[in-house]
Write a protein that holds these residues in place. Sequence first.
Motif, PDB file in Angstrom:
ATOM      1  N   ALA A 141     -11.518  10.656   8.369  1.00 31.34           N
ATOM      2  CA  ALA A 141     -10.633  10.568   7.208  1.00 31.34           C
ATOM      3  C   ALA A 141     -10.825  11.793   6.318  1.00 31.34           C
ATOM      4  O   ALA A 141     -11.911  12.347   6.207  1.00 31.34           O
ATOM      5  CB  ALA A 141     -10.931   9.295   6.427  1.00 31.34           C
TER       6      ALA A 141
ATOM      7  N   ALA B 158      -8.811  12.573   0.373  1.00 25.61           N
ATOM      8  CA  ALA B 158      -8.325  11.204   0.182  1.00 25.61           C
ATOM      9  C   ALA B 158      -9.421  10.331  -0.411  1.00 25.61           C
ATOM     10  O   ALA B 158      -9.167   9.498  -1.282  1.00 25.61           O
ATOM     11  CB  ALA B 158      -7.854  10.631   1.523  1.00 25.61           C
ATOM     12  N   LYS B 159     -10.645  10.538   0.063  1.00 23.80           N
ATOM     13  CA  LYS B 159     -11.758   9.735  -0.460  1.00 23.80           C
ATOM     14  C   LYS B 159     -12.079  10.115  -1.904  1.00 23.80           C
ATOM     15  O   LYS B 159     -12.385   9.251  -2.730  1.00 23.80           O
ATOM     16  CB  LYS B 159     -12.999   9.919   0.421  1.00 23.80           C
ATOM     17  CG  LYS B 159     -12.898   9.209   1.757  1.00 23.80           C
ATOM     18  CD  LYS B 159     -14.243   9.133   2.455  1.00 23.80           C
ATOM     19  CE  LYS B 159     -14.130   8.328   3.745  1.00 23.80           C
ATOM     20  NZ  LYS B 159     -15.427   8.150   4.421  1.00 23.80           N
TER      21      LYS B 159
ATOM     22  N   GLU C 189       0.841  -1.197   0.000  1.00 21.54           N
ATOM     23  CA  GLU C 189       0.000   0.000   0.000  1.00 21.54           C
ATOM     24  C   GLU C 189       0.875   1.244   0.000  1.00 21.54           C
ATOM     25  O   GLU C 189       1.980   1.241   0.551  1.00 21.54           O
ATOM     26  CB  GLU C 189      -0.922  -0.006   1.218  1.00 21.54           C
ATOM     27  CG  GLU C 189      -1.905  -1.159   1.192  1.00 21.54           C
ATOM     28  CD  GLU C 189      -2.843  -1.122   2.379  1.00 21.54           C
ATOM     29  OE1 GLU C 189      -3.037  -0.022   2.920  1.00 21.54           O
ATOM     30  OE2 GLU C 189      -3.367  -2.172   2.750  1.00 21.54           O
TER      31      GLU C 189
ATOM     32  N   ARG D 151     -10.678   0.222   1.883  1.00 22.39           N
ATOM     33  CA  ARG D 151     -10.529   0.665   3.276  1.00 22.39           C
ATOM     34  C   ARG D 151     -10.603   2.178   3.387  1.00 22.39           C
ATOM     35  O   ARG D 151     -11.170   2.726   4.331  1.00 22.39           O
ATOM     36  CB  ARG D 151      -9.210   0.146   3.853  1.00 22.39           C
ATOM     37  CG  ARG D 151      -9.248  -1.303   4.291  1.00 22.39           C
ATOM     38  CD  ARG D 151      -8.057  -1.634   5.180  1.00 22.39           C
ATOM     39  NE  ARG D 151      -6.795  -1.565   4.452  1.00 22.39           N
ATOM     40  CZ  ARG D 151      -6.288  -2.568   3.739  1.00 22.39           C
ATOM     41  NH1 ARG D 151      -6.950  -3.710   3.671  1.00 22.39           N
ATOM     42  NH2 ARG D 151      -5.136  -2.430   3.122  1.00 22.39           N
ATOM     43  N   CYS D 152     -10.030   2.872   2.406  1.00 18.58           N
ATOM     44  CA  CYS D 152     -10.097   4.337   2.413  1.00 18.58           C
ATOM     45  C   CYS D 152     -11.537   4.816   2.321  1.00 18.58           C
ATOM     46  O   CYS D 152     -11.952   5.728   3.037  1.00 18.58           O
ATOM     47  CB  CYS D 152      -9.275   4.894   1.253  1.00 18.58           C
ATOM     48  SG  CYS D 152      -9.338   6.693   1.090  1.00 18.58           S
TER      49      CYS D 152
ATOM     50  N   ALA E 119      -9.520   8.457  -4.004  1.00 16.78           N
ATOM     51  CA  ALA E 119      -9.808   7.017  -4.108  1.00 16.78           C
ATOM     52  C   ALA E 119     -10.960   6.761  -5.076  1.00 16.78           C
ATOM     53  O   ALA E 119     -10.924   5.822  -5.878  1.00 16.78           O
ATOM     54  CB  ALA E 119     -10.134   6.452  -2.728  1.00 16.78           C
TER      55      ALA E 119
ATOM     56  N   SER F  50     -13.416   4.293   5.615  1.00 14.81           N
ATOM     57  CA  SER F  50     -12.931   4.993   6.803  1.00 14.81           C
ATOM     58  C   SER F  50     -13.954   6.005   7.275  1.00 14.81           C
ATOM     59  O   SER F  50     -14.758   6.518   6.499  1.00 14.81           O
ATOM     60  CB  SER F  50     -11.592   5.679   6.500  1.00 14.81           C
ATOM     61  OG  SER F  50     -11.718   6.539   5.390  1.00 14.81           O
TER      62      SER F  50
ATOM     63  N   ALA G 242      -6.843  -1.519  -0.379  1.00 19.73           N
ATOM     64  CA  ALA G 242      -6.529  -0.214   0.225  1.00 19.73           C
ATOM     65  C   ALA G 242      -7.553   0.835  -0.176  1.00 19.73           C
ATOM     66  O   ALA G 242      -7.969   1.665   0.644  1.00 19.73           O
ATOM     67  CB  ALA G 242      -5.126   0.216  -0.206  1.00 19.73           C
ATOM     68  N   LEU G 243      -7.983   0.820  -1.437  1.00 17.53           N
ATOM     69  CA  LEU G 243      -9.005   1.761  -1.890  1.00 17.53           C
ATOM     70  C   LEU G 243     -10.305   1.556  -1.123  1.00 17.53           C
ATOM     71  O   LEU G 243     -10.956   2.521  -0.698  1.00 17.53           O
ATOM     72  CB  LEU G 243      -9.250   1.579  -3.388  1.00 17.53           C
ATOM     73  CG  LEU G 243      -8.151   2.059  -4.343  1.00 17.53           C
ATOM     74  CD1 LEU G 243      -8.494   1.653  -5.773  1.00 17.53           C
ATOM     75  CD2 LEU G 243      -7.985   3.565  -4.252  1.00 17.53           C
TER      76      LEU G 243
END
Length: 401
Positions: free
Chosen positions: A108, A112-113, A79, A100-101, A116, A104, A97-98
């Motif tokens: 978060a 970042a979202k 990751e 989980r992002c 993603a 979140s 990883a995407l």
Amino acid sequence: MSIPHLFRCPISLDIFTDPVTLCTGQTYDRPCIERWLAAGHRTCPVTMQPLGDAVLVPNSTLRHLIERWLSADQQQIPEPTAAGADDDHAEEPSLAALKRCLQSGAGAGANAKVAALKKVATLAAESDVGRACMLQLGFLPVLLQLVFHAPAQWDLSEKEELALRCALSLLPASPTSPQHGCLNMLKTEASLTALVRLLERGRARVRAGLCRLLETIAAAAATRELALAAAASPRVWQALLPLLQHGDERVSGAAVRAVAAVCCAAEPARGSAVHHGAVPELLRCLSWAAAGKGGGGGAAASSALEALAALAASEAGRRAVAREPGSVRALVRHVFMMSSSNEGSEHAVAALLAVCRESRAARSEAAGAGVVTQVLLLLQSQCNTRAKTKARSLLKLFRSM
């Protein structure tokens, strides 16, 4: 990501999304083999053996193996670190990883979202394999949760609109796919309220996307109860029907397809459509399409005719069509339509056949509008077999007058 040969459908060569096995022992992806059978084939595509039994048996063992492989494969991919997030040479984030992002919590970062979601959108657009993998890994319910997490929204943020776009790109093509089951999370009162408000006040892209979501819900086997709940809601109809005349053709086209899908669903949904005024709105949609308003043209008219034909199959629907001024003449005008498939013509003939069989006044109005000439023109065209069969039945009805 290299996909094992046994995990690929022999028809599409893509990873299985819903593996099913034929009586010959060969496994295919359900949407692919359903299209093969729907085209009239009665042989196994790989072995070419005749199919005495076309039953599709879910291959649960293969599904579990694929799910385990996907999970294991994602755990092996490193990751990205926060420090390398802006590095052009940083490693691509894994699907795990995407996910989980996106899962979140509120703590978060929104950026970042969004990043993603943009990656998910790119993967879905560029690769059928990427789409299938994300569907198998459970991205669809996560994306829907991002869209409908807050009650009574007036419009979607950038993040939520991206999530809706991604969710729509992952929807399975086959109406029998069990993956549609996650849409049942929208059955809650809060989700339906949010959907209605977004249909009423959202931007054009959002409204069109939600109409497509409703179309999928109405057609999918796994969401039958949700479809009936939506069809029974006066608020849904009050928000959906005005969109048939929306100035943006993306919205009006998606809305008429959604209405058609609901009308073609189970009988309770058709009754709700008639009760909440779908018939006059669909006839108005036909007039708009004929006048070139709202865009969509023949496609919008074909969907409206499909909905009217489905409603006319019920007694309440036939009565509703018959009592609308000019409805029979409007249907007659669409009997002979210059298109490659003549689907609109088929639906117009089906609606006329249902209404005219039970109404002498409707038969007289249709005769005066030149229905016999229109039917004869249709029979001389390259229309499909179903349209010709219905046209001959309609012609027989008028010749017996």
